[in-house]
Scaffold this motif. Structure first.
Motif, PDB file in Angstrom:
ATOM      1  N   GLN A  13       0.827  -1.209   0.000  1.00 12.62           N
ATOM      2  CA  GLN A  13       0.000   0.000   0.000  1.00 12.62           C
ATOM      3  C   GLN A  13       0.864   1.263   0.000  1.00 12.62           C
ATOM      4  O   GLN A  13       0.626   2.192  -0.775  1.00 12.62           O
ATOM      5  CB  GLN A  13      -0.929  -0.002   1.210  1.00 12.62           C
ATOM      6  CG  GLN A  13      -1.991   1.091   1.198  1.00 12.62           C
ATOM      7  CD  GLN A  13      -3.108   0.830   0.196  1.00 12.62           C
ATOM      8  OE1 GLN A  13      -3.124  -0.188  -0.493  1.00 12.62           O
ATOM      9  NE2 GLN A  13      -4.059   1.747   0.126  1.00 12.62           N
ATOM     10  N   SER A  14       1.883   1.292   0.846  1.00 12.80           N
ATOM     11  CA  SER A  14       2.763   2.471   0.911  1.00 12.80           C
ATOM     12  C   SER A  14       3.531   2.660  -0.392  1.00 12.80           C
ATOM     13  O   SER A  14       3.674   3.784  -0.888  1.00 12.80           O
ATOM     14  CB  SER A  14       3.750   2.334   2.073  1.00 12.80           C
ATOM     15  OG  SER A  14       3.076   2.299   3.304  1.00 12.80           O
ATOM     16  N   THR A  15       4.013   1.552  -0.953  1.00 12.59           N
ATOM     17  CA  THR A  15       4.789   1.627  -2.187  1.00 12.59           C
ATOM     18  C   THR A  15       3.941   2.131  -3.345  1.00 12.59           C
ATOM     19  O   THR A  15       4.356   3.022  -4.102  1.00 12.59           O
ATOM     20  CB  THR A  15       5.372   0.242  -2.545  1.00 12.59           C
ATOM     21  OG1 THR A  15       6.229  -0.197  -1.480  1.00 12.59           O
ATOM     22  CG2 THR A  15       6.166   0.305  -3.838  1.00 12.59           C
ATOM     23  N   LEU A  16       2.740   1.585  -3.485  1.00 17.86           N
ATOM     24  CA  LEU A  16       1.889   1.995  -4.594  1.00 17.86           C
ATOM     25  C   LEU A  16       1.377   3.418  -4.401  1.00 17.86           C
ATOM     26  O   LEU A  16       1.277   4.191  -5.365  1.00 17.86           O
ATOM     27  CB  LEU A  16       0.713   1.016  -4.739  1.00 17.86           C
ATOM     28  CG  LEU A  16      -0.119   1.133  -6.015  1.00 17.86           C
ATOM     29  CD1 LEU A  16       0.755   1.108  -7.262  1.00 17.86           C
ATOM     30  CD2 LEU A  16      -1.160   0.017  -6.081  1.00 17.86           C
ATOM     31  N   THR A  17       1.083   3.789  -3.169  1.00 14.35           N
ATOM     32  CA  THR A  17       0.642   5.157  -2.893  1.00 14.35           C
ATOM     33  C   THR A  17       1.732   6.157  -3.260  1.00 14.35           C
ATOM     34  O   THR A  17       1.459   7.204  -3.870  1.00 14.35           O
ATOM     35  CB  THR A  17       0.266   5.310  -1.409  1.00 14.35           C
ATOM     36  OG1 THR A  17      -0.831   4.447  -1.098  1.00 14.35           O
ATOM     37  CG2 THR A  17      -0.128   6.745  -1.094  1.00 14.35           C
ATOM     38  N   SER A  18       2.977   5.861  -2.911  1.00 20.25           N
ATOM     39  CA  SER A  18       4.097   6.744  -3.249  1.00 20.25           C
ATOM     40  C   SER A  18       4.267   6.860  -4.754  1.00 20.25           C
ATOM     41  O   SER A  18       4.554   7.945  -5.282  1.00 20.25           O
ATOM     42  CB  SER A  18       5.393   6.214  -2.619  1.00 20.25           C
ATOM     43  OG  SER A  18       5.320   6.253  -1.211  1.00 20.25           O
ATOM     44  N   LEU A  19       4.077   5.752  -5.447  1.00 21.28           N
ATOM     45  CA  LEU A  19       4.210   5.749  -6.901  1.00 21.28           C
ATOM     46  C   LEU A  19       3.149   6.641  -7.546  1.00 21.28           C
ATOM     47  O   LEU A  19       3.435   7.425  -8.454  1.00 21.28           O
ATOM     48  CB  LEU A  19       4.098   4.317  -7.430  1.00 21.28           C
ATOM     49  CG  LEU A  19       4.389   4.095  -8.916  1.00 21.28           C
ATOM     50  CD1 LEU A  19       5.820   4.503  -9.251  1.00 21.28           C
ATOM     51  CD2 LEU A  19       4.154   2.627  -9.286  1.00 21.28           C
ATOM     52  N   VAL A  20       1.922   6.561  -7.060  1.00 21.79           N
ATOM     53  CA  VAL A  20       0.843   7.389  -7.603  1.00 21.79           C
ATOM     54  C   VAL A  20       1.075   8.862  -7.259  1.00 21.79           C
ATOM     55  O   VAL A  20       0.906   9.752  -8.099  1.00 21.79           O
ATOM     56  CB  VAL A  20      -0.526   6.913  -7.065  1.00 21.79           C
ATOM     57  CG1 VAL A  20      -1.629   7.890  -7.486  1.00 21.79           C
ATOM     58  CG2 VAL A  20      -0.846   5.517  -7.570  1.00 21.79           C
ATOM     59  N   ARG A  21       1.487   9.137  -6.026  1.00 19.78           N
ATOM     60  CA  ARG A  21       1.725  10.519  -5.607  1.00 19.78           C
ATOM     61  C   ARG A  21       2.865  11.168  -6.387  1.00 19.78           C
ATOM     62  O   ARG A  21       2.881  12.386  -6.575  1.00 19.78           O
ATOM     63  CB  ARG A  21       2.047  10.572  -4.109  1.00 19.78           C
ATOM     64  CG  ARG A  21       0.857  10.336  -3.200  1.00 19.78           C
ATOM     65  CD  ARG A  21       1.211  10.661  -1.766  1.00 19.78           C
ATOM     66  NE  ARG A  21       0.157  10.301  -0.849  1.00 19.78           N
ATOM     67  CZ  ARG A  21      -0.931  11.030  -0.630  1.00 19.78           C
ATOM     68  NH1 ARG A  21      -1.090  12.157  -1.292  1.00 19.78           N
ATOM     69  NH2 ARG A  21      -1.846  10.623   0.220  1.00 19.78           N
ATOM     70  N   SER A  22       3.810  10.377  -6.845  1.00 20.70           N
ATOM     71  CA  SER A  22       4.958  10.921  -7.564  1.00 20.70           C
ATOM     72  C   SER A  22       4.576  11.456  -8.941  1.00 20.70           C
ATOM     73  O   SER A  22       5.368  12.143  -9.580  1.00 20.70           O
ATOM     74  CB  SER A  22       6.030   9.844  -7.715  1.00 20.70           C
ATOM     75  OG  SER A  22       5.628   8.854  -8.647  1.00 20.70           O
ATOM     76  N   GLY A  23       3.358  11.116  -9.375  1.00 19.35           N
ATOM     77  CA  GLY A  23       2.910  11.566 -10.679  1.00 19.35           C
ATOM     78  C   GLY A  23       3.478  10.760 -11.823  1.00 19.35           C
ATOM     79  O   GLY A  23       3.453  11.192 -12.979  1.00 19.35           O
ATOM     80  N   SER A  24       4.004   9.580 -11.517  1.00 16.61           N
ATOM     81  CA  SER A  24       4.569   8.721 -12.553  1.00 16.61           C
ATOM     82  C   SER A  24       3.511   8.357 -13.591  1.00 16.61           C
ATOM     83  O   SER A  24       2.342   8.137 -13.256  1.00 16.61           O
ATOM     84  CB  SER A  24       5.126   7.437 -11.927  1.00 16.61           C
ATOM     85  OG  SER A  24       6.128   7.729 -10.987  1.00 16.61           O
TER      86      SER A  24
END
Length: 244
Positions: A13-24
């Motif tokens: 959850q943390s990893t995917l949330t960070s990926l989405v927040r990064s705007g990738s």
């Protein structure tokens, strides 16, 4: 759609949330699964203890792919019950149920949970499920010889329309040029899912829940809780929603 599997991760959850927040720039849905999770997130920001064999998956999906009648505050109950239907069909166990608002139970014991988050036009729902544990209640009482992990992951991928995964290997990434239509099924709109969940809500009445009432965290009995049409609950004339 992208499916990404890792042998070990701190938290899907943390990893995917960070990926989405990064705007990738990423194709949605994006499914991230792991065999081992070292820093999982549990209820009320607690850690989720690692078991001998657990199911750890997080999925990022565009809100446009979800039912148009789904209230955002109903997300945990909606995704939880959809997953419950998949697990019940897979394990043929009617003693699996969803405790309000986001915990998977086997009879009287918690065996997993779900959490949701919203980032712009993306919704991320992650879940953990105890498949086998020598210390905690789990789906299986003995580990057995078969790989307990592949069957539920393949069932979830099949539900999402992903049928090109045959085995799980570390850092496996598969891109499927296919739109996820699962949640557009007329039997999976919010009204249909809610009516099914409502019929089982009475199972909650012998349990408690931790909720926020007027800004204060309280442990309340669900014995007299009334389920609202948007999956909030009413206790003593106060309507309460899940914050997870």
């Amino acid at each position: 759609m992208i499916f990404h599997f890792k042998q070990k991760i701190d938290s899907t959850q943390s990893t995917l949330t960070s990926l989405v927040r990064s705007g990738s720039d990423m194709d949605l849905p994006y499914i991230l699964a792991a065999r081992l999770q070292t820093n999982g997130i549990g209820s009320r920001a607690n850690s989720w203890d690692m078991v001998d064999c657990g199911l750890y998956v997080s999925i990022a999906i565009s809100r446009d792919s979800l039912p148009s009648d789904l209230p955002m505050q109903s997300s945990s109950v909606y995704f939880g019950y959809v997953l419950l239907k998949i697990f019940r069909n897979l394990y043929k166990d009617s003693d699996l149920w969803l405790k309000w608002p986001n915990d998977f139970y086997l009879r009287d014991s918690k065996i997993g949970g779900i959490m949701t988050s919203h980032i712009k036009n993306t919704m991320i729902f992650g879940f953990g499920l105890n498949l086998f544990s020598s210390s905690y209640t789990s789906i299986f009482s003995t580990k057995g010889d078969e790989d307990l992990l592949e069957k539920p992951i393949f069932a979830i991928l099949k539900f999402l329309g992903f049928d090109s995964v045959e085995s799980l290997s570390d850092n496996l990434v598969i891109n499927c040029n296919k739109e996820c239509l699962a949640f557009k099924d007329s039997m999976l709109d919010w009204k249909s899912i809610f009516l099914q969940y409502k019929q089982e809500f009475h199972r909650n009445h012998s349990f408690y829940a931790h909720v926020d009432i007027h800004g204060e965290r309280k442990k309340v009995s669900l014995s007299d809780a009334l389920l609202c049409d948007d999956a909030g609950i009413m206790i003593d004339d106060v309507v309460i929603y899940s914050l997870r």
